[in-house]
Design an enzyme around this catalytic site. Structure first.
Site, PDB file in Angstrom:
ATOM      1  N   ASN A 159       0.851  -1.183   0.000  1.00 42.49           N
ATOM      2  CA  ASN A 159       0.000   0.000   0.000  1.00 42.49           C
ATOM      3  C   ASN A 159       0.892   1.240   0.000  1.00 42.49           C
ATOM      4  O   ASN A 159       1.488   1.577   1.027  1.00 42.49           O
ATOM      5  CB  ASN A 159      -0.906   0.000   1.232  1.00 42.49           C
ATOM      6  CG  ASN A 159      -1.735   1.275   1.349  1.00 42.49           C
ATOM      7  OD1 ASN A 159      -1.817   2.060   0.407  1.00 42.49           O
ATOM      8  ND2 ASN A 159      -2.326   1.499   2.507  1.00 42.49           N
ATOM      9  N   THR A 191      -1.075  -1.667  -4.428  1.00 41.36           N
ATOM     10  CA  THR A 191      -2.521  -1.466  -4.461  1.00 41.36           C
ATOM     11  C   THR A 191      -2.803  -0.022  -4.851  1.00 41.36           C
ATOM     12  O   THR A 191      -2.032   0.888  -4.538  1.00 41.36           O
ATOM     13  CB  THR A 191      -3.152  -1.775  -3.097  1.00 41.36           C
ATOM     14  OG1 THR A 191      -2.568  -0.929  -2.092  1.00 41.36           O
ATOM     15  CG2 THR A 191      -2.918  -3.227  -2.722  1.00 41.36           C
ATOM     16  N   ARG A 193      -6.210   1.389  -4.730  1.00 36.62           N
ATOM     17  CA  ARG A 193      -7.453   1.938  -4.189  1.00 36.62           C
ATOM     18  C   ARG A 193      -7.886   1.058  -3.021  1.00 36.62           C
ATOM     19  O   ARG A 193      -7.345  -0.034  -2.808  1.00 36.62           O
ATOM     20  CB  ARG A 193      -8.551   1.944  -5.257  1.00 36.62           C
ATOM     21  CG  ARG A 193      -8.880   0.551  -5.776  1.00 36.62           C
ATOM     22  CD  ARG A 193      -9.875   0.556  -6.912  1.00 36.62           C
ATOM     23  NE  ARG A 193     -10.181  -0.805  -7.341  1.00 36.62           N
ATOM     24  CZ  ARG A 193      -9.427  -1.522  -8.141  1.00 36.62           C
ATOM     25  NH1 ARG A 193      -8.299  -1.020  -8.614  1.00 36.62           N
ATOM     26  NH2 ARG A 193      -9.790  -2.749  -8.480  1.00 36.62           N
ATOM     27  N   GLN A 194      -8.858   1.532  -2.289  1.00 32.98           N
ATOM     28  CA  GLN A 194      -9.397   0.740  -1.198  1.00 32.98           C
ATOM     29  C   GLN A 194     -10.036  -0.532  -1.760  1.00 32.98           C
ATOM     30  O   GLN A 194     -10.679  -0.521  -2.807  1.00 32.98           O
ATOM     31  CB  GLN A 194     -10.426   1.555  -0.416  1.00 32.98           C
ATOM     32  CG  GLN A 194     -10.886   0.892   0.869  1.00 32.98           C
ATOM     33  CD  GLN A 194     -11.804   1.793   1.679  1.00 32.98           C
ATOM     34  OE1 GLN A 194     -12.323   2.769   1.163  1.00 32.98           O
ATOM     35  NE2 GLN A 194     -12.005   1.465   2.947  1.00 32.98           N
ATOM     36  N   ASP A 218      -2.138  -2.295   9.385  1.00 31.47           N
ATOM     37  CA  ASP A 218      -3.022  -3.434   9.614  1.00 31.47           C
ATOM     38  C   ASP A 218      -4.196  -3.490   8.638  1.00 31.47           C
ATOM     39  O   ASP A 218      -4.799  -4.539   8.453  1.00 31.47           O
ATOM     40  CB  ASP A 218      -3.547  -3.394  11.054  1.00 31.47           C
ATOM     41  CG  ASP A 218      -2.415  -3.508  12.066  1.00 31.47           C
ATOM     42  OD1 ASP A 218      -1.596  -4.426  11.941  1.00 31.47           O
ATOM     43  OD2 ASP A 218      -2.345  -2.654  12.976  1.00 31.47           O
ATOM     44  N   ARG A 322      -2.300  11.714   9.405  1.00 30.08           N
ATOM     45  CA  ARG A 322      -1.616  10.523   8.903  1.00 30.08           C
ATOM     46  C   ARG A 322      -0.208  10.838   8.408  1.00 30.08           C
ATOM     47  O   ARG A 322       0.698   9.996   8.490  1.00 30.08           O
ATOM     48  CB  ARG A 322      -2.444   9.897   7.783  1.00 30.08           C
ATOM     49  CG  ARG A 322      -1.819   8.656   7.163  1.00 30.08           C
ATOM     50  CD  ARG A 322      -2.740   7.995   6.164  1.00 30.08           C
ATOM     51  NE  ARG A 322      -3.843   7.326   6.837  1.00 30.08           N
ATOM     52  CZ  ARG A 322      -3.779   6.102   7.330  1.00 30.08           C
ATOM     53  NH1 ARG A 322      -2.649   5.413   7.245  1.00 30.08           N
ATOM     54  NH2 ARG A 322      -4.809   5.564   7.914  1.00 30.08           N
ATOM     55  N   ARG A 328       0.607  10.187  14.988  1.00 35.62           N
ATOM     56  CA  ARG A 328      -0.756  10.696  14.859  1.00 35.62           C
ATOM     57  C   ARG A 328      -1.627  10.243  16.020  1.00 35.62           C
ATOM     58  O   ARG A 328      -2.510  10.970  16.460  1.00 35.62           O
ATOM     59  CB  ARG A 328      -1.381  10.233  13.539  1.00 35.62           C
ATOM     60  CG  ARG A 328      -1.650   8.747  13.457  1.00 35.62           C
ATOM     61  CD  ARG A 328      -2.308   8.343  12.151  1.00 35.62           C
ATOM     62  NE  ARG A 328      -3.664   7.906  12.372  1.00 35.62           N
ATOM     63  CZ  ARG A 328      -4.220   6.868  11.746  1.00 35.62           C
ATOM     64  NH1 ARG A 328      -3.532   6.175  10.858  1.00 35.62           N
ATOM     65  NH2 ARG A 328      -5.472   6.536  11.976  1.00 35.62           N
ATOM     66  N   ASP A 570     -10.634  -3.654  13.329  1.00 38.46           N
ATOM     67  CA  ASP A 570      -9.228  -3.636  12.912  1.00 38.46           C
ATOM     68  C   ASP A 570      -8.798  -2.247  12.440  1.00 38.46           C
ATOM     69  O   ASP A 570      -8.028  -2.098  11.487  1.00 38.46           O
ATOM     70  CB  ASP A 570      -8.973  -4.665  11.813  1.00 38.46           C
ATOM     71  CG  ASP A 570      -9.187  -6.087  12.289  1.00 38.46           C
ATOM     72  OD1 ASP A 570      -9.367  -6.282  13.502  1.00 38.46           O
ATOM     73  OD2 ASP A 570      -9.188  -7.003  11.448  1.00 38.46           O
ATOM     74  N   GLY A 571      -9.321  -1.235  13.106  1.00 44.86           N
ATOM     75  CA  GLY A 571      -8.964   0.140  12.771  1.00 44.86           C
ATOM     76  C   GLY A 571      -9.736   0.742  11.618  1.00 44.86           C
ATOM     77  O   GLY A 571      -9.535   1.920  11.290  1.00 44.86           O
TER      78      GLY A 571
END
Length: 602
Positions: A159, A191, A193-194, A218, A322, A328, A570-571
């Site tokens: 990512n 990657t 995109r989400q 994560d 971020r 952060r 998971d965040g």
């Protein structure tokens, strides 16, 4: 010489012993002894003033390669050992230790012909690799390359937007050189995109890979796990070994892997180096997953946590910071403390069975493949595979797979590598010298362009939730329910919530438990600050704070009664409303690098 053998440790069996020259050759000679856990190196010529020896711990070693000289007349063989031991920082203002690369190359020259010297070099290389990979050998074992499995092939998913956005640079400078030294074949994909990774793993042919590794925080691992669970063959797919290399903000699972290996607690690039080292060792540990159902009926699988209140507020609200990386969360904590909220709700849970509820706190923190992949949503055009990055391979000819039948190159010939063949790729921002190669050791018969598996993202698979009632029905009578004003509720199943948040020191990857924490309203801001500061070392349980509750459970339900709030899995933020989950023991596999004690709570 007997004194040297005895120094290898009482009760430590010497597997191999030999005398070798050094590279580059300067008349120096060494005596080497290999045990199951260490490589002992003592200089013989010139004779040292003191009985000083170097000891390489094999847990710090990633690989070993055999080579030969470019010079035709040189009949010596060579083997290089690559290690990343902890050393004191060179900067005086910094304390602690960091892992620094060490490459030791030894010249095997006892025989008159190259082939005989190569056999000795290959025996040492095979023995070291066996020990690194956890393959048992003894002094009675006939050690050869036949003991070794074929080189692993890993799918690396990166990512580029995680953390401070430096994942690609860290991958290029740290990860790829290390896994190349470990003889790991790979295909690296950025990657874009989400849910890109989620879609990708739904459709690839898993037979091509020995593991899938997330290079990010994560969040990317969450996509990979749920993509695998959405496949029709989910029961087999989820057994694919999964790895994580920390290049994000949270890095909780990476910190847990580092902790369970007995390594020193660390952050940033040091944590990345330690986790890459463990990835190279390759040992796999069963991993519990938690199936989580939200108010809309959506079901997903979690490996880390479900959070509501203070922790989820900080996690999501700090997204705007971020660019500063893991800091952060510290900044977000301070901002949220200034406007501390409480949340009314019902918390229900199924307590863990007797005998599994309390475990001792462990205080050990001081201590491939190539080709295009089938993908229905677009071409995988940002890939690179098997980069030849090892400097030692360019100073000597690499002789790892098959002794080459080609003539030995002259000293003026460019460096060659007999175990690779060239295959070109394009990959933005990588230096020109990183030429993509594909290993000849790849097993024949494993097609690299197998048909894709077609799957609708709406399909949900996975083991049944035998502990859970539907969200619109009451919880079973065996459950306990608490209605409170909460500051925070956290269900966690790993030791760490972040790289520096040591939330549940007793949690194991496969203990069959959810560790349920909640903080009741009424806690002062000062007490809350002290509590969270103590999580850095895992000492918050020593504070005996009456507002801080910990309960090991097997299932839970959170029913918010406050209209607004944030829930995360998971965040990752999910819809706000009732949510519940239950543990599923040892469903997945995690690459941890060291063999973990298997714990069963059932």
């Amino acid at each position: 010489m007997n004194m040297f053998l005895g120094a290898c440790g009482e009760g430590s069996e010497t597997l191999l012993h030999g005398e070798f020259g050094a590279h580059p050759p300067k008349g120096t000679r060494f005596a080497l002894s290999l045990t199951r856990t260490e490589l002992h190196i003592q200089r013989l010529v010139p004779k040292p003033d003191t009985d000083h020896r170097t000891v390489l711990q094999l847990i710090d070693v990633v690989g070993c390669h055999t080579m030969r000289s470019h010079t035709i007349a040189n009949q010596s063989a060579f083997f290089s050992v690559y290690a990343y031991p902890l050393k004191k920082r060179k900067v005086a203002v910094s304390s602690g230790r960091v892992r620094q690369r060490t490459a030791r190359t030894f010249q095997v020259d006892s025989a008159e012909c190259y082939e005989d010297n190569l056999k000795v070099a290959e025996r040492w290389a095979a023995a070291i690799k066996c020990l690194v990979l956890g393959i048992p050998i003894s002094s009675e074992t006939e050690i050869s390359r036949s003991l070794l499995p074929r080189p692993r092939r890993l799918l690396l998913l990166l990512n580029p937007f995680g953390g401070k956005g430096n994942a690609l640079q860290w991958c290029q400078n740290h990860i790829l050189p290390m896994i190349t030294e470990a003889d790991i074949g790979f295909n690296l994909i950025q990657t874009e995109r989400q849910n890109h990774a989620r879609e990708l793993v739904q459709n690839i042919n898993l037979a091509e890979w020995d593991g899938i590794v997330s290079i990010s925080g994560d969040g990317l691992l969450y996509e990979v796990i749920n993509g695998l669970m959405e496949r029709p063959d989910w029961e087999e797919a989820i057994k694919m070994p999964l790895g994580i290399l920390p290049c994000g903000s949270g890095n909780a699972v990476a910190a847990a892997i580092n902790f369970r290996a007995g390594f020193e607690q660390t952050l940033g690039q040091e944590l990345l180096t330690s986790c890459t080292l463990l990835l190279c060792h390759g040992a796999v540990t069963p991993l519990d997953l938690v199936s989580v159902t939200t108010a809309s009926g959506s079901r997903s699988f979690s490996f880390l946590s479900v959070a509501w209140g203070f922790i989820s507020d900080v996690d999501i609200e700090s997204e705007k910071f971020r660019h500063i990386g893991p800091a952060r969360f510290t900044l977000g904590t301070m901002v949220r403390l200034a406007a501390l909220n409480t949340y009314r709700g019902r918390l229900s849970y199924l307590p863990a069975p007797e005998g599994t509820a309390h475990r001792p706190i462990l205080r050990s923190i001081t201590m491939a493949a190539n080709g295009s992949l089938p993908f229905q949503h677009g071409p995988l055009h940002r890939t690179v595979s098997d980069l030849g990055l090892c400097k030692e391979r360019h100073s000597l000819c690499f002789q790892e797979v098959e002794p080459s039948d080609e003539p030995t190159p002259s000293p003026s010939s460019p460096p060659s590598s007999s175990s690779f063949h060239s295959s070109s790729f394009s990959f933005e921002n990588l230096p020109e010298e990183l030429v993509a190669d594909c290993r000849e050791t790849r097993e024949a018969g494993l097609p690299m362009t197998a048909p894709a598996v077609s799957l609708s993202p709406q399909q949900v698979h996975g083991p049944p939730d035998e502990f859970l009632a539907p969200l619109d029905q009451p919880v079973p009578k065996s459950w306990v329910t608490v209605e409170e004003d909460f500051v925070s509720v956290l269900a966690i199943y790993q030791s760490h919530l972040g790289a520096d948040l040591f939330m549940a020191p007793f949690a194991c990857f496969n203990d069959g438990l959810i560790h349920l924490f909640y903080i009741k309203a009424g806690i002062s801001r000062a007490a809350l600050i002290r509590l969270f500061l103590a999580t850095e070392k895992g000492t918050h349980f020593d504070m005996e704070c009456p507002h801080f509750i910990h309960i090991p459970v097997r299932a839970f339900r959170i029913e918010p009664l406050t209209r607004k709030g944030i829930l995360t899995i998971d965040g990752e933020r999910v819809e706000y409303g009732p949510i519940q989950g239950q543990i599923h023991h040892a469903v997945a596999n995690l690459i941890t690098g060291v063999n973990q004690v298997k714990i069963t709570a059932f």
